[in-house]
Design an enzyme around this catalytic site. Structure first.
Site, mmCIF file in Angstrom:
data_model
loop_
_atom_site.group_PDB
_atom_site.id
_atom_site.type_symbol
_atom_site.label_atom_id
_atom_site.label_comp_id
_atom_site.label_asym_id
_atom_site.label_seq_id
_atom_site.Cartn_x
_atom_site.Cartn_y
_atom_site.Cartn_z
ATOM 1 N N GLY A 42 19.052 47.593 12.226
ATOM 2 C CA GLY A 42 20.681 47.875 12.099
ATOM 3 C C GLY A 42 21.530 47.143 13.113
ATOM 4 O O GLY A 42 20.888 46.744 14.156
ATOM 5 N N PHE A 49 24.424 48.062 16.215
ATOM 6 C CA PHE A 49 24.881 48.939 17.049
ATOM 7 C C PHE A 49 26.434 49.191 16.844
ATOM 8 O O PHE A 49 27.281 49.972 17.267
ATOM 9 C CB PHE A 49 24.263 48.938 18.599
ATOM 10 C CG PHE A 49 24.379 47.715 19.146
ATOM 11 C CD1 PHE A 49 25.343 46.743 19.306
ATOM 12 C CD2 PHE A 49 23.186 47.364 19.677
ATOM 13 C CE1 PHE A 49 25.523 45.655 19.908
ATOM 14 C CE2 PHE A 49 23.192 46.196 20.762
ATOM 15 C CZ PHE A 49 24.264 45.425 20.518
ATOM 16 N N HIS A 78 26.344 44.834 29.365
ATOM 17 C CA HIS A 78 26.950 43.382 29.933
ATOM 18 C C HIS A 78 27.027 42.412 29.060
ATOM 19 O O HIS A 78 27.644 41.190 29.473
ATOM 20 C CB HIS A 78 25.830 43.460 31.038
ATOM 21 C CG HIS A 78 24.672 42.422 30.858
ATOM 22 N ND1 HIS A 78 23.816 41.935 31.688
ATOM 23 C CD2 HIS A 78 23.918 42.373 29.571
ATOM 24 C CE1 HIS A 78 22.788 41.218 31.165
ATOM 25 N NE2 HIS A 78 22.709 41.480 29.828
HETATM 26 C C1 LIG Z 1 19.874 40.815 26.376
HETATM 27 S S1 LIG Z 1 19.223 41.432 25.104
HETATM 28 C C2 LIG Z 1 18.254 42.552 25.885
HETATM 29 C C3 LIG Z 1 16.959 43.197 25.040
HETATM 30 C C4 LIG Z 1 16.522 44.302 25.705
HETATM 31 N N1 LIG Z 1 17.397 45.427 25.931
HETATM 32 C C5 LIG Z 1 16.067 44.023 27.108
HETATM 33 O O1 LIG Z 1 16.559 44.408 28.006
HETATM 34 O O2 LIG Z 1 14.865 43.244 27.322
HETATM 35 C C6 LIG Z 1 20.342 42.053 23.925
HETATM 36 C C7 LIG Z 1 19.753 42.572 22.816
HETATM 37 O O3 LIG Z 1 20.772 43.020 21.906
HETATM 38 C C8 LIG Z 1 20.300 42.748 20.565
HETATM 39 N N2 LIG Z 1 21.527 42.918 19.768
HETATM 40 C C9 LIG Z 1 22.521 41.888 19.702
HETATM 41 N N3 LIG Z 1 23.433 42.567 18.655
HETATM 42 C C10 LIG Z 1 22.995 43.354 18.266
HETATM 43 C C11 LIG Z 1 23.508 44.283 17.208
HETATM 44 N N4 LIG Z 1 24.704 44.147 16.616
HETATM 45 N N5 LIG Z 1 22.868 45.559 16.778
HETATM 46 C C12 LIG Z 1 21.705 45.821 17.366
HETATM 47 N N6 LIG Z 1 21.015 45.006 18.424
HETATM 48 C C13 LIG Z 1 21.722 43.777 18.647
HETATM 49 C C14 LIG Z 1 19.785 41.440 20.434
HETATM 50 O O4 LIG Z 1 18.838 41.082 19.482
HETATM 51 C C15 LIG Z 1 18.975 41.632 21.860
HETATM 52 O O5 LIG Z 1 17.771 41.818 21.914
#
Ligand SMILES: C[S@@+](CC[C@H](N)C(=O)[O-])C[C@H]1O[C@@H](n2cnc3c(N)ncnc32)[C@H](O)[C@@H]1O
Length: 365
Positions: free
Chosen positions: A255, A257, A275
Protein backbone atom coordinates in the site's frame (compact mmCIF):
# COMPACT_ATOMS: atom_id res chain seq x y z
CA UNK A 1 22.33 -12.90 13.27
CA UNK A 2 21.18 -13.71 16.80
CA UNK A 3 21.79 -11.58 19.89
CA UNK A 4 24.79 -13.72 20.90
CA UNK A 5 26.67 -13.62 17.58
CA UNK A 6 26.06 -9.94 16.91
CA UNK A 7 29.31 -7.90 16.74
CA UNK A 8 30.21 -6.27 20.05
CA UNK A 9 29.93 -2.51 19.60
CA UNK A 10 31.84 0.14 21.54
CA UNK A 11 29.87 2.54 23.77
CA UNK A 12 28.27 5.46 21.86
CA UNK A 13 30.24 7.99 23.97
CA UNK A 14 33.59 6.45 22.94
CA UNK A 15 32.56 6.49 19.27
CA UNK A 16 31.57 10.18 19.49
CA UNK A 17 34.95 11.03 21.11
CA UNK A 18 36.80 9.10 18.36
CA UNK A 19 34.77 10.96 15.70
CA UNK A 20 35.63 14.32 17.27
CA UNK A 21 39.34 13.44 17.34
CA UNK A 22 39.26 12.32 13.68
CA UNK A 23 37.42 15.51 12.68
CA UNK A 24 40.03 17.61 14.51
CA UNK A 25 42.90 15.79 12.74
CA UNK A 26 41.19 16.19 9.34
CA UNK A 27 40.70 19.90 10.01
CA UNK A 28 44.34 20.28 11.04
CA UNK A 29 45.41 18.36 7.92
CA UNK A 30 43.54 20.86 5.72
CA UNK A 31 45.03 23.86 7.55
CA UNK A 32 48.58 22.52 7.11
CA UNK A 33 48.46 23.06 3.33
CA UNK A 34 47.88 26.19 1.22
CA UNK A 35 44.18 26.79 0.54
CA UNK A 36 44.30 25.76 -3.16
CA UNK A 37 45.85 22.42 -2.21
CA UNK A 38 43.18 21.73 0.41
CA UNK A 39 40.42 22.74 -1.98
CA UNK A 40 41.81 20.66 -4.86
CA UNK A 41 42.23 17.62 -2.62
CA UNK A 42 38.54 17.92 -1.80
CA UNK A 43 37.58 18.65 -5.43
CA UNK A 44 39.33 15.55 -6.79
CA UNK A 45 37.49 13.31 -4.34
CA UNK A 46 35.33 12.33 -7.33
CA UNK A 47 38.32 10.39 -8.74
CA UNK A 48 38.93 8.25 -5.66
CA UNK A 49 35.17 7.68 -5.39
CA UNK A 50 34.84 6.53 -9.01
CA UNK A 51 37.97 4.35 -8.73
CA UNK A 52 36.47 2.67 -5.66
CA UNK A 53 33.05 2.12 -7.30
CA UNK A 54 34.68 0.70 -10.43
CA UNK A 55 36.90 -1.69 -8.46
CA UNK A 56 33.87 -2.85 -6.45
CA UNK A 57 31.67 -3.32 -9.52
CA UNK A 58 34.38 -5.18 -11.46
CA UNK A 59 35.04 -7.53 -8.54
CA UNK A 60 38.75 -6.71 -8.02
CA UNK A 61 38.57 -7.59 -4.31
CA UNK A 62 36.66 -10.80 -5.04
CA UNK A 63 39.47 -11.82 -7.43
CA UNK A 64 41.95 -11.50 -4.53
CA UNK A 65 39.87 -13.52 -2.07
CA UNK A 66 42.06 -16.65 -2.43
CA UNK A 67 45.37 -14.80 -2.07
CA UNK A 68 47.65 -12.17 -3.66
CA UNK A 69 47.75 -11.80 -7.45
CA UNK A 70 49.62 -9.71 -10.01
CA UNK A 71 47.66 -6.99 -11.85
CA UNK A 72 47.71 -9.06 -15.06
CA UNK A 73 46.34 -12.15 -13.25
CA UNK A 74 43.58 -9.98 -11.73
CA UNK A 75 42.84 -8.52 -15.19
CA UNK A 76 42.59 -12.04 -16.65
CA UNK A 77 40.09 -13.04 -13.93
CA UNK A 78 37.84 -10.01 -14.22
CA UNK A 79 38.22 -9.44 -17.98
CA UNK A 80 39.88 -6.01 -17.93
CA UNK A 81 42.88 -4.41 -19.61
CA UNK A 82 46.08 -5.41 -17.70
CA UNK A 83 47.77 -1.98 -17.89
CA UNK A 84 44.63 -0.10 -16.85
CA UNK A 85 44.11 -2.60 -14.02
CA UNK A 86 47.68 -2.07 -12.75
CA UNK A 87 47.11 1.71 -12.69
CA UNK A 88 43.80 1.44 -10.86
CA UNK A 89 45.38 -0.85 -8.25
CA UNK A 90 48.36 1.49 -7.75
CA UNK A 91 45.99 4.44 -7.21
CA UNK A 92 43.68 2.62 -4.79
CA UNK A 93 46.62 1.06 -2.92
CA UNK A 94 47.79 4.60 -2.12
CA UNK A 95 44.59 4.87 -0.02
CA UNK A 96 45.22 1.42 1.57
CA UNK A 97 42.27 -0.03 -0.34
CA UNK A 98 44.62 -2.78 -1.61
CA UNK A 99 48.00 -3.86 -0.22
CA UNK A 100 50.99 -3.79 -2.59
CA UNK A 101 53.59 -6.55 -2.09
CA UNK A 102 57.33 -6.19 -2.92
CA UNK A 103 56.97 -8.68 -5.83
CA UNK A 104 54.37 -6.49 -7.59
CA UNK A 105 51.34 -8.51 -6.53
CA UNK A 106 48.47 -7.07 -4.48
CA UNK A 107 46.69 -8.47 -1.44
CA UNK A 108 43.48 -7.63 0.38
CA UNK A 109 43.50 -5.12 3.23
CA UNK A 110 40.78 -4.52 5.82
CA UNK A 111 39.43 -1.80 3.49
CA UNK A 112 39.28 -4.13 0.47
CA UNK A 113 37.24 -6.57 2.58
CA UNK A 114 34.46 -3.97 2.41
CA UNK A 115 34.50 -4.26 -1.41
CA UNK A 116 34.16 -8.06 -1.45
CA UNK A 117 30.83 -9.75 -2.10
CA UNK A 118 30.95 -12.37 0.65
CA UNK A 119 32.67 -10.51 3.45
CA UNK A 120 30.79 -9.69 6.68
CA UNK A 121 31.91 -6.06 6.28
CA UNK A 122 30.85 -5.80 2.62
CA UNK A 123 29.32 -2.53 1.40
CA UNK A 124 29.53 -3.57 -2.25
CA UNK A 125 25.78 -3.12 -2.95
CA UNK A 126 25.96 0.41 -1.55
CA UNK A 127 29.06 1.23 -3.61
CA UNK A 128 27.26 -0.12 -6.67
CA UNK A 129 24.35 2.22 -5.98
CA UNK A 130 26.55 5.27 -5.29
CA UNK A 131 28.58 4.59 -8.45
CA UNK A 132 25.55 3.99 -10.70
CA UNK A 133 25.36 6.40 -13.68
CA UNK A 134 21.87 7.52 -12.55
CA UNK A 135 23.30 8.41 -9.13
CA UNK A 136 26.17 10.41 -10.64
CA UNK A 137 23.82 12.13 -13.05
CA UNK A 138 21.70 13.40 -10.14
CA UNK A 139 24.74 14.82 -8.31
CA UNK A 140 25.96 16.29 -11.62
CA UNK A 141 22.83 18.47 -11.59
CA UNK A 142 23.36 19.95 -8.10
CA UNK A 143 23.35 23.43 -9.60
CA UNK A 144 19.84 22.83 -10.97
CA UNK A 145 18.63 21.92 -7.47
CA UNK A 146 20.43 24.93 -5.99
CA UNK A 147 18.60 27.25 -8.36
CA UNK A 148 15.18 25.59 -8.35
CA UNK A 149 15.10 24.00 -4.88
CA UNK A 150 13.67 20.95 -6.69
CA UNK A 151 15.10 17.41 -7.03
CA UNK A 152 17.43 17.01 -10.03
CA UNK A 153 15.89 13.56 -10.55
CA UNK A 154 12.66 15.29 -11.68
CA UNK A 155 14.63 17.21 -14.33
CA UNK A 156 16.56 14.14 -15.48
CA UNK A 157 13.66 11.68 -15.66
CA UNK A 158 10.53 13.81 -15.61
CA UNK A 159 9.07 11.95 -12.63
CA UNK A 160 9.75 11.57 -8.87
CA UNK A 161 12.32 8.99 -7.70
CA UNK A 162 9.99 6.32 -6.32
CA UNK A 163 7.89 6.43 -9.52
CA UNK A 164 11.06 6.29 -11.59
CA UNK A 165 12.39 3.28 -9.66
CA UNK A 166 9.26 1.32 -10.56
CA UNK A 167 9.89 1.99 -14.28
CA UNK A 168 13.70 1.74 -14.38
CA UNK A 169 13.90 -1.85 -13.20
CA UNK A 170 17.71 -2.08 -13.36
CA UNK A 171 18.35 1.08 -11.28
CA UNK A 172 15.42 0.09 -9.03
CA UNK A 173 17.12 -3.22 -8.16
CA UNK A 174 20.47 -1.48 -7.57
CA UNK A 175 18.77 1.18 -5.38
CA UNK A 176 16.84 -1.36 -3.28
CA UNK A 177 19.97 -3.48 -2.74
CA UNK A 178 21.84 -0.31 -1.70
CA UNK A 179 19.08 0.53 0.81
CA UNK A 180 19.18 -3.02 2.19
CA UNK A 181 22.95 -2.65 2.65
CA UNK A 182 22.41 0.59 4.62
CA UNK A 183 19.72 -1.12 6.70
CA UNK A 184 22.06 -4.05 7.44
CA UNK A 185 24.81 -1.66 8.53
CA UNK A 186 22.40 0.19 10.81
CA UNK A 187 20.80 -2.93 12.29
CA UNK A 188 23.41 -3.96 14.93
CA UNK A 189 23.70 -0.35 16.25
CA UNK A 190 19.88 -0.05 16.40
CA UNK A 191 19.37 -3.43 18.10
CA UNK A 192 21.97 -2.67 20.73
CA UNK A 193 20.52 0.80 21.43
CA UNK A 194 16.86 -0.12 21.97
CA UNK A 195 14.75 -2.89 23.54
CA UNK A 196 12.24 -4.12 20.96
CA UNK A 197 11.18 -7.23 22.89
CA UNK A 198 8.43 -5.36 24.80
CA UNK A 199 6.32 -4.78 21.65
CA UNK A 200 3.63 -7.26 20.57
CA UNK A 201 3.19 -5.99 17.00
CA UNK A 202 5.69 -3.96 15.01
CA UNK A 203 4.84 -2.29 11.69
CA UNK A 204 7.79 -1.23 9.55
CA UNK A 205 6.33 1.52 7.36
CA UNK A 206 8.24 1.72 4.05
CA UNK A 207 10.44 -1.06 5.41
CA UNK A 208 12.21 -1.76 2.12
CA UNK A 209 13.09 -5.42 1.59
CA UNK A 210 12.44 -6.19 5.27
CA UNK A 211 16.01 -6.46 6.52
CA UNK A 212 15.56 -4.38 9.71
CA UNK A 213 12.18 -5.87 10.64
CA UNK A 214 13.45 -9.45 10.11
CA UNK A 215 16.43 -8.79 12.43
CA UNK A 216 14.21 -7.21 15.09
CA UNK A 217 11.81 -10.16 15.00
CA UNK A 218 14.68 -12.64 15.24
CA UNK A 219 15.77 -10.83 18.42
CA UNK A 220 12.22 -10.51 19.78
CA UNK A 221 10.72 -14.01 19.66
CA UNK A 222 7.33 -12.95 21.10
CA UNK A 223 6.74 -10.08 18.67
CA UNK A 224 4.87 -10.15 15.37
CA UNK A 225 5.72 -7.91 12.42
CA UNK A 226 4.09 -6.29 9.42
CA UNK A 227 6.19 -4.99 6.54
CA UNK A 228 4.34 -2.22 4.72
CA UNK A 229 5.70 -1.26 1.29
CA UNK A 230 4.99 -0.43 -2.32
CA UNK A 231 4.29 -3.51 -4.43
CA UNK A 232 7.49 -3.17 -6.51
CA UNK A 233 9.69 -3.38 -3.38
CA UNK A 234 7.54 -5.71 -1.25
CA UNK A 235 7.83 -8.47 -3.83
CA UNK A 236 11.54 -8.87 -2.99
CA UNK A 237 11.01 -8.98 0.78
CA UNK A 238 9.77 -12.56 1.17
CA UNK A 239 13.22 -14.23 0.73
CA UNK A 240 14.77 -11.85 3.31
CA UNK A 241 12.05 -12.68 5.85
CA UNK A 242 12.20 -16.42 5.07
CA UNK A 243 15.97 -16.48 5.43
CA UNK A 244 15.73 -14.84 8.85
CA UNK A 245 13.41 -17.66 9.97
CA UNK A 246 10.61 -15.30 11.04
CA UNK A 247 8.10 -15.91 8.21
CA UNK A 248 5.49 -17.36 10.61
CA UNK A 249 5.47 -14.07 12.57
CA UNK A 250 5.79 -11.57 9.73
CA UNK A 251 3.26 -10.55 7.12
CA UNK A 252 3.72 -8.24 4.15
CA UNK A 253 1.13 -5.59 3.30
CA UNK A 254 1.20 -3.60 0.11
CA UNK A 255 0.00 0.00 0.00
CA UNK A 256 0.89 3.67 0.08
CA UNK A 257 1.64 5.44 3.34
CA UNK A 258 -0.01 8.52 1.84
CA UNK A 259 -3.34 6.70 2.02
CA UNK A 260 -3.08 4.73 5.26
CA UNK A 261 -0.84 2.38 7.21
CA UNK A 262 -1.77 -0.93 8.90
CA UNK A 263 -3.71 -0.45 12.14
CA UNK A 264 -3.43 -1.91 15.60
CA UNK A 265 0.31 -2.13 16.26
CA UNK A 266 2.08 -0.91 19.40
CA UNK A 267 5.29 0.03 17.54
CA UNK A 268 5.58 1.85 14.22
CA UNK A 269 9.02 2.13 12.62
CA UNK A 270 9.87 4.72 10.00
CA UNK A 271 13.50 4.27 9.01
CA UNK A 272 14.81 6.71 6.41
CA UNK A 273 11.25 7.60 5.41
CA UNK A 274 10.56 11.02 6.93
CA UNK A 275 13.80 12.43 5.45
CA UNK A 276 12.57 11.52 1.95
CA UNK A 277 9.83 14.15 2.08
CA UNK A 278 9.30 17.87 2.61
CA UNK A 279 7.43 18.92 5.76
CA UNK A 280 4.02 18.85 4.10
CA UNK A 281 4.35 15.29 2.75
CA UNK A 282 6.18 14.03 5.88
CA UNK A 283 3.27 15.36 7.93
CA UNK A 284 0.78 13.38 5.82
CA UNK A 285 2.69 10.14 6.53
CA UNK A 286 3.01 10.87 10.26
CA UNK A 287 -0.68 11.78 10.51
CA UNK A 288 -1.58 8.46 8.87
CA UNK A 289 0.55 6.67 11.47
CA UNK A 290 -1.13 8.75 14.20
CA UNK A 291 -4.54 7.62 12.91
CA UNK A 292 -3.54 3.93 13.12
CA UNK A 293 -1.38 3.71 16.25
CA UNK A 294 -2.77 2.23 19.50
CA UNK A 295 -3.28 4.83 22.32
CA UNK A 296 -0.29 3.44 24.29
CA UNK A 297 1.80 2.89 21.17
CA UNK A 298 5.27 4.08 20.26
CA UNK A 299 6.64 5.61 17.08
CA UNK A 300 10.32 5.33 16.21
CA UNK A 301 11.60 7.62 13.48
CA UNK A 302 15.10 6.43 12.60
CA UNK A 303 17.12 9.16 10.91
CA UNK A 304 20.42 11.04 10.99
CA UNK A 305 19.52 13.88 13.35
CA UNK A 306 21.61 16.90 12.34
CA UNK A 307 23.56 18.20 15.34
CA UNK A 308 23.54 21.89 16.17
CA UNK A 309 26.83 23.66 15.39
CA UNK A 310 29.49 23.12 12.79
CA UNK A 311 30.75 19.63 13.46
CA UNK A 312 31.10 17.14 10.60
CA UNK A 313 28.18 14.73 10.38
CA UNK A 314 27.19 12.16 7.74
CA UNK A 315 23.69 13.65 7.74
CA UNK A 316 24.96 16.88 6.16
CA UNK A 317 25.90 15.04 2.95
CA UNK A 318 22.74 12.93 3.11
CA UNK A 319 20.75 16.16 3.38
CA UNK A 320 21.97 17.27 -0.08
CA UNK A 321 21.30 13.74 -1.34
CA UNK A 322 17.69 14.14 -0.20
CA UNK A 323 17.44 17.48 -2.00
CA UNK A 324 18.72 15.95 -5.26
CA UNK A 325 16.79 12.69 -5.24
CA UNK A 326 13.50 13.25 -3.46
CA UNK A 327 13.12 16.87 -2.36
CA UNK A 328 13.37 15.76 1.27
CA UNK A 329 15.73 16.92 4.02
CA UNK A 330 17.60 15.87 7.13
CA UNK A 331 16.33 17.58 10.27
CA UNK A 332 17.60 18.77 13.64
CA UNK A 333 16.14 17.56 16.95
CA UNK A 334 14.11 20.79 17.22
CA UNK A 335 12.69 20.24 13.71
CA UNK A 336 11.66 16.66 14.59
CA UNK A 337 10.03 17.83 17.82
CA UNK A 338 8.04 20.42 15.89
CA UNK A 339 7.06 18.10 12.99
CA UNK A 340 6.02 15.27 15.34
CA UNK A 341 4.06 17.73 17.46
CA UNK A 342 2.14 18.94 14.41
CA UNK A 343 1.27 15.32 13.58
CA UNK A 344 -0.17 14.68 17.07
CA UNK A 345 2.89 13.04 18.66
CA UNK A 346 5.07 14.03 21.60
CA UNK A 347 8.81 13.45 21.18
CA UNK A 348 9.91 11.54 24.31
CA UNK A 349 13.64 11.06 23.70
CA UNK A 350 16.31 10.73 21.05
CA UNK A 351 18.37 7.57 21.46
CA UNK A 352 21.81 7.83 19.82
CA UNK A 353 23.48 4.80 18.23
CA UNK A 354 27.11 4.20 17.27
CA UNK A 355 25.99 4.80 13.66
CA UNK A 356 25.01 8.28 12.44
CA UNK A 357 21.33 7.22 12.73
CA UNK A 358 19.36 8.08 15.91
CA UNK A 359 16.08 6.68 17.19
CA UNK A 360 13.62 9.54 17.59
CA UNK A 361 11.01 8.11 19.96
CA UNK A 362 7.52 9.58 20.16
CA UNK A 363 4.12 8.71 21.63
CA UNK A 364 0.62 9.90 20.76
CA UNK A 365 0.09 13.32 22.39
C1 LIG B 1 14.95 5.37 1.60
S1 LIG B 1 14.02 3.91 1.43
C2 LIG B 1 14.07 3.27 3.08
C3 LIG B 1 13.74 1.83 3.16
C4 LIG B 1 13.89 1.19 4.54
N1 LIG B 1 13.04 1.80 5.55
C5 LIG B 1 15.33 1.26 4.98
O1 LIG B 1 15.68 2.11 5.80
O2 LIG B 1 16.13 0.49 4.42
C6 LIG B 1 12.36 4.55 1.31
C7 LIG B 1 11.32 3.47 1.14
O3 LIG B 1 10.04 4.09 1.09
C8 LIG B 1 9.24 3.32 0.21
N2 LIG B 1 8.12 4.15 -0.27
C9 LIG B 1 8.17 5.22 -1.09
N3 LIG B 1 6.94 5.73 -1.28
C10 LIG B 1 6.09 4.94 -0.59
C11 LIG B 1 4.69 4.97 -0.39
N4 LIG B 1 3.92 5.91 -0.95
N5 LIG B 1 4.13 4.04 0.43
C12 LIG B 1 4.91 3.07 1.01
N6 LIG B 1 6.26 3.00 0.86
C13 LIG B 1 6.85 3.93 0.07
C14 LIG B 1 10.21 2.97 -0.91
O4 LIG B 1 9.75 1.89 -1.67
C15 LIG B 1 11.49 2.69 -0.15
O5 LIG B 1 11.65 1.34 0.14
Amino acid sequence: MSRSDRPKLPPVRIVRIAEAVRAGIANLNRRLVPAPVGVLEMATGFASAQALFTAARLGVADALADGPLSPSDIAARIGTDPDATARLLRYLASFSVFGPLPDGRYELTSMSEALRTDSPTSVRPLLTMLGHPSYWAAWGQLEYSMQSGAPSIDKLHGRPLFEHLQKDVEFGAVFNAGMTCVAEMNTPPILSAYDFTKFATIVDVGGGQGSLLASILRDSPDSRGVLFELESVARDARPVIDEAGVADRCSIEVGSFFESVPTGADLYLLMHIVHDWNDEKALEILQNVRASIEPGGTLLVIEDVIPEGNRPHAGKMLDLDMLLFVGGKERTAAEYRDLLGRAGFRLTRIVPTVAPACLVEAVPA
